[in-house]
Design an enzyme around this catalytic site. Structure first.
Site, PDB file in Angstrom:
ATOM      1  N   ARG A  94       0.835  -1.211   0.000  1.00  0.00           N
ATOM      2  CA  ARG A  94       0.000   0.000   0.000  1.00  0.00           C
ATOM      3  C   ARG A  94       0.869   1.260   0.000  1.00  0.00           C
ATOM      4  NH1 ARG A  94      -4.792  -1.038   2.608  1.00  0.00           N
ATOM      5  NH2 ARG A  94      -3.583  -2.323   4.054  1.00  0.00           N
ATOM      6  N   TYR A  95       1.942   1.221   0.770  1.00  0.00           N
ATOM      7  CA  TYR A  95       2.843   2.374   0.893  1.00  0.00           C
ATOM      8  C   TYR A  95       4.134   2.050   0.139  1.00  0.00           C
ATOM      9  CZ  TYR A  95      -0.211   3.071   4.965  1.00  0.00           C
ATOM     10  OH  TYR A  95      -1.279   3.204   5.794  1.00  0.00           O
ATOM     11  N   ARG A  98       7.186  -0.139   2.131  1.00  0.00           N
ATOM     12  CA  ARG A  98       6.945  -1.283   3.011  1.00  0.00           C
ATOM     13  C   ARG A  98       5.804  -2.151   2.502  1.00  0.00           C
ATOM     14  NH1 ARG A  98       5.545   3.557   4.769  1.00  0.00           N
ATOM     15  NH2 ARG A  98       3.665   3.970   5.957  1.00  0.00           N
ATOM     16  N   CYS A 107      -5.062 -17.477  14.081  1.00  0.00           N
ATOM     17  CA  CYS A 107      -4.669 -16.748  15.299  1.00  0.00           C
ATOM     18  C   CYS A 107      -4.892 -17.654  16.501  1.00  0.00           C
ATOM     19  CB  CYS A 107      -5.522 -15.506  15.480  1.00  0.00           C
ATOM     20  SG  CYS A 107      -5.410 -14.354  14.108  1.00  0.00           S
ATOM     21  N   CYS A 111     -10.377 -12.055  17.883  1.00  0.00           N
ATOM     22  CA  CYS A 111     -10.934 -10.841  18.491  1.00  0.00           C
ATOM     23  C   CYS A 111     -12.249 -10.537  17.757  1.00  0.00           C
ATOM     24  CB  CYS A 111      -9.947  -9.695  18.343  1.00  0.00           C
ATOM     25  SG  CYS A 111      -8.264 -10.165  18.839  1.00  0.00           S
ATOM     26  N   CYS A 114     -12.120  -7.856  14.890  1.00  0.00           N
ATOM     27  CA  CYS A 114     -10.997  -7.932  13.942  1.00  0.00           C
ATOM     28  C   CYS A 114     -11.376  -7.387  12.566  1.00  0.00           C
ATOM     29  CB  CYS A 114     -10.539  -9.375  13.813  1.00  0.00           C
ATOM     30  SG  CYS A 114      -9.227  -9.550  12.600  1.00  0.00           S
ATOM     31  N   ARG A 116      -9.886  -8.085   9.887  1.00  0.00           N
ATOM     32  CA  ARG A 116      -9.714  -9.119   8.845  1.00  0.00           C
ATOM     33  C   ARG A 116     -10.591 -10.322   9.148  1.00  0.00           C
ATOM     34  NH1 ARG A 116      -3.724  -8.024   8.838  1.00  0.00           N
ATOM     35  NH2 ARG A 116      -3.546  -6.336   7.331  1.00  0.00           N
ATOM     36  N   ASP A 277     -12.209  -0.241  12.965  1.00  0.00           N
ATOM     37  CA  ASP A 277     -12.506  -0.311  11.527  1.00  0.00           C
ATOM     38  C   ASP A 277     -13.946  -0.748  11.300  1.00  0.00           C
ATOM     39  OD1 ASP A 277      -9.913   0.350  10.396  1.00  0.00           O
ATOM     40  OD2 ASP A 277      -9.215  -1.487  11.373  1.00  0.00           O
ATOM     41  N   ASP A 314      -7.651   3.975   9.634  1.00  0.00           N
ATOM     42  CA  ASP A 314      -7.383   3.390   8.323  1.00  0.00           C
ATOM     43  C   ASP A 314      -8.541   3.812   7.436  1.00  0.00           C
ATOM     44  OD1 ASP A 314      -5.244   1.584   7.347  1.00  0.00           O
ATOM     45  OD2 ASP A 314      -5.435   0.795   9.394  1.00  0.00           O
ATOM     46  N   LYS A 321      -3.421   4.839   6.450  1.00  0.00           N
ATOM     47  CA  LYS A 321      -3.693   5.402   7.783  1.00  0.00           C
ATOM     48  C   LYS A 321      -3.492   6.907   7.779  1.00  0.00           C
ATOM     49  CE  LYS A 321      -2.062   1.616  10.613  1.00  0.00           C
ATOM     50  NZ  LYS A 321      -1.947   0.776   9.418  1.00  0.00           N
TER      51      LYS A 321
END
Ligand code: SF4
Length: 357
Positions: A94-95, A98, A107, A111, A114, A116, A277, A314, A321
């Site tokens: 995206r950037y 990185r 996981c 959560c 989440c 995702r 999000d 985000d 972000k």
């Protein structure tokens, strides 16, 4: 739980009910939630839940809730737009300098908020095969502008030390990659898994490894979690934190103050406070942005600069972000009388530069 019973990760409404975390009346509704979204509640977190508190902040984050079936029109399957920036499977670019490298979709804990949540879980078909990992590494190798690789997921620390070491060695061999950052919830979800062997696997010669630990409530920083973090810090790995702002969990100044101070005491530098999000079925856990800004303002006046996270959003659609904390500076007046005003931590305004006397 009866004496002698071994604690295991809870994954079904029946198991949650048997352990007194939901009532039998809730079980049927939660079957529909767990059919859609993964559930895993490991022993370290089950033990932390206060069953006598209907608003327990640990339960709120990890025990499924019927409210997750309430999908709002503004919510998105891919709220931060990973897919739009994925040139090969497992990579999000995206950037410019990185990439995210999503090694796993599994996981230790799931959560409930989440971002995702539609992509992760043990039954999701898109875990990265060795061939896909090789293709992702090829992408990193052939893009010299990539300075930092962020291992995320899923939780990269779910991998065995052997598998993690293998990926880290591949990254170590890429000249232009200078920094590897690992984003994880493992020190909270299953602290013993952050073993000395796993910590050794995180370190690679000639590169800097950073670990960003996801922590949302001070009670998550148990003695075991603190020891897991200390194993990484003692090995010379700088630690950062990520916290998600969550209604009924950490949206008060007292809780956020306690959390940020506890992180710093554990040698974890508060990094990001994420605005929740627009993940499907998470409206009951989101606050509004004004609440987040007020919290940040209260921290600024109250606690050390070391304890200040950056409040970020985000931007939906994959636009990255942006910091959304309160502003302390504004331009007032017009033409010849225009000047800059800065607000101090008490909320008082001061002209800058001060008027000549
Ligand atoms: S540990 Fe991270 S990726 Fe896994 S469910 Fe929680 S927020 Fe999502």
């Amino acid at each position: 739980m009866t004496k002698g019973q071994v604690m295991t990760t809870l994954r079904t409404p029946t198991q949650l009910c048997d352990r007194g975390l939901i009532s039998s009346d809730q079980r049927a509704a939660l079957e529909a939630v767990t059919a859609r979204y993964a559930v895993a509640l490991p022993p370290a977190l089950t033990k932390l839940i206060d069953r006598d508190d209907p608003a327990d902040p640990i339960a709120r984050q990890f025990v499924p809730d019927a409210a997750e079936l309430d999908h709002r029109p503004e919510e998105l399957v891919d709220p931060i737009g990973d897919e739009a920036h994925s040139p090969v499977e497992g990579i999000v670019h995206r950037y410019p300098d990185r990439v995210l490298f999503k090694l796993t979709h599994v996981c230790a804990v799931y959560c409930r908020f989440c971002f995702r949540r539609e992509m992760i879980g043990p039954d999701k078909p898109n875990a990265l095969s060795p061939q896909k990992v090789a293709r992702a590494l090829d992408y990193i190798r052939t893009h010299p502008e990539i300075w930092e690789v962020i291992l995320t997921g899923g939780d990269p620390l779910i991998l065995s030390a052997r598998r993690l070491r293998a990926v880290m060695k591949e990254l170590a061999a890429i000249d232009h990659v200078k920094v590897v950052r690992i984003h994880t919830r493992m020190p909270v979800a299953d602290p013993e898994r952050v073993s000395p062997e796993l910590v050794r696997a995180m370190k690679i010669k000639g590169k800097a490894t950073y670990v960003a630990v996801h922590v949302n409530h001070p009670r998550e920083l148990t003695p075991q979690t603190r020891s897991a973090c200390a194993r990484m810090a003692d090995a010379g790995i700088p630690l950062l934190s990520q916290t998600v702002l969550l209604a009924g969990v950490n949206d008060t100044s007292n809780v956020m103050t306690e959390l940020m101070r506890a992180l710093v005491e554990c040698r974890i530098k508060p990094y990001y406070l994420h605005h929740g999000d627009l993940a499907p079925g998470t409206a009951h856990l989101r606050t509004d942005i004004a609440t987040g800004q007020e919290l940040i303002r209260s921290l600024r006046g109250r606690i050390s600069g070391l304890c200040q996270p950056t409040y970020v959003l985000d931007i939906p659609g994959g636009h990255g972000k942006s910091p959304i904390g309160p502003t302390y500076i504004e331009r007032v007046g017009s033409n010849g009388s225009a000047h800059t005003v800065v607000r101090d931590f008490n909320g008082q305004q001061h002209q800058y530069p001060p008027k000549a006397v």
